[in-house]
Design an enzyme around this catalytic site. Structure first.
Site, PDB file in Angstrom:
ATOM      1  N   TRP A  54       0.732  -1.176   0.009  1.00  0.00           N
ATOM      2  CA  TRP A  54       0.075  -0.052   0.046  1.00  0.00           C
ATOM      3  C   TRP A  54       0.741   1.373   0.074  1.00  0.00           C
ATOM      4  O   TRP A  54       1.786   1.401   0.938  1.00  0.00           O
ATOM      5  CB  TRP A  54      -0.863  -0.003   1.132  1.00  0.00           C
ATOM      6  CG  TRP A  54      -1.855   1.168   1.494  1.00  0.00           C
ATOM      7  CD1 TRP A  54      -2.657   1.669   0.634  1.00  0.00           C
ATOM      8  CD2 TRP A  54      -1.908   1.805   2.692  1.00  0.00           C
ATOM      9  NE1 TRP A  54      -3.397   2.500   1.179  1.00  0.00           N
ATOM     10  CE2 TRP A  54      -3.054   2.686   2.424  1.00  0.00           C
ATOM     11  CE3 TRP A  54      -1.404   1.848   4.005  1.00  0.00           C
ATOM     12  CZ2 TRP A  54      -3.706   3.368   3.255  1.00  0.00           C
ATOM     13  CZ3 TRP A  54      -1.945   2.723   4.993  1.00  0.00           C
ATOM     14  CH2 TRP A  54      -2.854   3.525   4.505  1.00  0.00           C
TER      15      TRP A  54
ATOM     16  N   ASP B  55      -0.465  -5.691   9.447  1.00  0.00           N
ATOM     17  CA  ASP B  55      -1.433  -4.531   9.176  1.00  0.00           C
ATOM     18  C   ASP B  55      -2.851  -5.488   8.458  1.00  0.00           C
ATOM     19  O   ASP B  55      -2.685  -5.978   7.836  1.00  0.00           O
ATOM     20  CB  ASP B  55      -0.898  -3.629   8.053  1.00  0.00           C
ATOM     21  CG  ASP B  55      -1.969  -2.425   7.696  1.00  0.00           C
ATOM     22  OD1 ASP B  55      -2.912  -2.423   8.522  1.00  0.00           O
ATOM     23  OD2 ASP B  55      -1.757  -1.847   6.667  1.00  0.00           O
TER      24      ASP B  55
ATOM     25  N   LYS C  30     -12.858  -0.622   6.714  1.00  0.00           N
ATOM     26  CA  LYS C  30     -13.704  -1.446   5.724  1.00  0.00           C
ATOM     27  C   LYS C  30     -14.896  -2.404   6.288  1.00  0.00           C
ATOM     28  O   LYS C  30     -16.016  -2.661   5.731  1.00  0.00           O
ATOM     29  CB  LYS C  30     -12.728  -2.159   4.805  1.00  0.00           C
ATOM     30  CG  LYS C  30     -11.383  -1.512   4.662  1.00  0.00           C
ATOM     31  CD  LYS C  30     -11.258  -0.597   3.633  1.00  0.00           C
ATOM     32  CE  LYS C  30      -9.907   0.258   3.596  1.00  0.00           C
ATOM     33  NZ  LYS C  30      -9.652   1.051   2.625  1.00  0.00           N
TER      34      LYS C  30
HETATM   35  C1  LMR Z   1      -6.953   2.174  -0.443  1.00  0.00           C
HETATM   36  O1  LMR Z   1      -5.923   1.602  -0.210  1.00  0.00           O
HETATM   37  O2  LMR Z   1      -7.408   2.377  -1.399  1.00  0.00           O
HETATM   38  C2  LMR Z   1      -7.610   2.633   0.897  1.00  0.00           C
HETATM   39  O3  LMR Z   1      -7.058   2.103   1.987  1.00  0.00           O
HETATM   40  C3  LMR Z   1      -7.616   4.125   0.932  1.00  0.00           C
HETATM   41  C4  LMR Z   1      -6.290   4.654   1.327  1.00  0.00           C
HETATM   42  O4  LMR Z   1      -6.412   5.232   2.199  1.00  0.00           O
HETATM   43  O5  LMR Z   1      -5.568   4.589   0.610  1.00  0.00           O
END
Ligand code: LMR
Length: 401
Positions: A130, A211, A246
Site C-alpha cells: 500500500w 497490518d 472497511k
Molecule cells: C486504499 O488502499 O485504496 C484505501 O486503503 C484508501 C487509502 O487510504 O489509501
C-alpha cells in the site's frame, strides 16, 4: 520561510476520487480508492452501524475525555475479534491494545513506538505494498527496505524469494505483513507459508508487524485471521494494526487499534506507558464515535449477528464479482488468462496494465484505477461490467498492434 516548500504530487489513490466525481462521462467507473460499493455504486452505512449509532447517541451522557488509550471496552472487543477469546486468555497481560484514529493512526503509532524501542530499526515492506506504508513508517525516521512479494507475470506470491530475502532480516528489524486481502495485489499467504514465516521469525529474531485492514472481506471473519493467530501464539513479540474502516464501513470515523504483544507482562507495562505517551504527543486521544459504535455492536448479540450477516453479504458480492469479471473478460474475447482474479482475495487485484495503459483507461474510457493497475473489485456492478470488459478488450487489442 514557507517559500522554501514545493508543491507535492497528488496522492496516488485519494486523488482519483475527486477526479472521478468531476468526470461528466455517464459510463464512468470508479475502481480507485478502496471503498466498498454496492450494486448501485453507493457506499452504505451498515445496518448494525446505523442501529448502534442510535443507541450510542441516545445513551451518551457526557463528552468528557476518554484518554490516550481510548475506550477500554472497544480495545477489548477489537482485540478479541482479531485474536479470539482463547488467545486473549493465554496472552494475558503480555498484550496491550490502544484505540487509534483509523488503521493509519495505528501504523503511525506503531512506527513511533518502534523508533522509541530501536531508532536503528529497519522496516521491511512487501513489494508491492500500500503506497501509504512508506510515508507512515518513514515519518518516524525508520529505515525502509522491501522484500519481493508478488510476481506480476505469474500473478502469484513469490514466496521463495520473499523467504530468501527475509533470511537477512535480524533481531531489531521489523517485517510488515498484510494480515489478509493483500493491498494492492490480493495475493495472500497460505497456511504453510504462514508457518514458514513464523519459523523464520523465530530463527532470525525479527519482529513482525501485521497490518490487517480487511478482516472478514476475504474468506471469513475467523478464516482471515488464521495467520495472525498462528504468529501471535508462537512469537515472543508482535504488533497488530486493525482497521474498522472497511469491515464496519466506518471510513471517515477513523476507527482502528494497535495491539502490541510483548515477551513478558513487565515489558508490556512499560510498552503501554510508552504507547500512551506517544499517542498523547500526537493526537492526545482518538476520536470516540466510531469506536463507541463498534463496541456497541460487539457487545450486543443481535447487532453482532446482523453485522456478521452484512459483512458476509459484502464478501459474497466481492467474490461473486471476481468470478463475473473473469467471465466477462473471457466473453469480450480476451485471450489473456485472468483466472488469477478469482483466486485472489479482498477488494483488490492488479489488472496487469502498464501505467500508460492505466492512464488511457482513465482519460479515454473514464475507468478510474490506480496507476499501478490496481482495481477495486467492489466498484464493478452488473451495469458497468460489460463496458469495463469491452474497454479492456479494446485497450489490449490496440496495444498489441
Ligand atoms: C486504499 O488502499 O485504496 C484505501 O486503503 C484508501 C487509502 O487510504 O489509501
Amino acid at each position: 520561510m514557507f517559500e522554501s516548500l514545493r508543491a507535492l504530487p497528488p496522492d496516488p489513490i485519494l486523488a482519483l476520487t475527486p477526479a472521478f466525481r468531476a468526470d461528466p462521462n455517464p459510463d464512468k467507473i470508479d475502481l480507485g480508492a478502496g471503498v466498498y460499493k454496492d450494486e448501485q455504486g453507493n457506499t452504505p452505512v451498515m445496518r448494525a452501524v446505523k442501529r448502534a449509532e442510535e443507541r450510542v447517541l441516545a445513551g451518551q451522557r457526557s463528552k468528557a475525555y476518554v484518554g490516550p488509550a481510548g475506550a477500554p471496552g472497544f480495545n477489548d472487543a477489537i482485540a478479541r475479534l482479531a485474536f479470539g477469546d482463547t488467545l486473549i486468555g493465554s496472552l494475558g497481560e503480555r498484550r496491550v491494545t490502544l484505540q487509534t484514529p483509523g488503521g493509519c493512526g495505528g501504523l503511525r503509532l506503531a512506527a513511533e513506538f518502534l523508533a522509541r524501542a530501536n531508532p536503528d530499526a529497519t522496516v521491511w515492506l512487501s513489494d508491492p505494498t500500500w503506497p501509504n506504508h512508506g510515508p507512515l513508517l518513514g515519518a518516524a525516521r525508520l529505515k525502509i527496505e522491501s522484500y519481493p512479494y508478488y510476481d506480476f507475470d505469474a500473478h502469484a506470491v513469490r514466496f521463495d524469494a520473499m523467504l530468501d530475502c527475509l533470511s537477512s532480516a535480524a533481531a531489531g528489524d521489523v517485517v510488515l505483513l498484510h494480515g489478509c486481502c493483500h493491498n494492492p495485489c490480493g495475493g495472500d499467504l497460505d497456511p504453510s507459508q504462514w508457518r514458514a514465516l513464523r519459523d523464520l521469525a523465530l530463527a532470525r529474531g525479527f519482529t513482525v508487524l501485521i497490518d490487517m485492514a480487511y478482516q472478514g472481506l476475504g474468506d471469513g471473519i475467523e478464516a482471515d485471521v488464521a495467520g495472525v493467530r498462528l504468529l501471535a501464539e508462537s512469537l515472543p513479540e508482535l504488533l497488530l494494526v486493525t482497521s474498522c474502516s472497511k469491515n464496519f464501513g466506518l471510513y471517515r470515523e477513523r476507527t482502528g487499534a494497535l495491539s502490541v504483544i510483548c515477551a513478558s507482562s513487565g515489558v508490556a507495562k512499560a510498552a503501554a506507558s510508552q504507547l500512551a505517551a506517544t499517542a498523547r504527543a500526537n493526537w492526545s486521544m482518538p476520536p470516540d464515535h466510531g469506536a463507541a459504535v463498534v463496541q456497541a455492536i460487539m457487545e450486543d448479540a443481535d447487532l453482532r449477528a446482523d453485522w456478521e450477516r452484512e459483512l458476509g453479504e459484502v464478501r459474497g458480492r466481492i467474490n461473486g464479482l471476481r468470478a463475473d469479471l473473469v467471465a466477462a473478460l473471457r466473453g469480450a474475447g480476451l485471450a489473456r488468462d485472468f483466472s488469477f482474479i478469482e483466486r485472489e482475495k479482498g477488494m483488490f487485484s492488479f489488472l496487469g496494465v502498464t501505467p500508460d495503459q492505466a492512464e488511457t483507461l482513465i482519460r479515454k474510457y473514464s475507468i478510474y484505477l490506480v496507476k499501478s493497475g490496481r482495481i477495486n473489485i467492489a466498484g464493478i456492478n452488473r451495469t458497468n461490467i460489460n463496458y469495463l470488459a469491452n474497454s479492456l478488450a479494446e485497450l489490449f487489442k490496440e496495444s498489441e498492434h
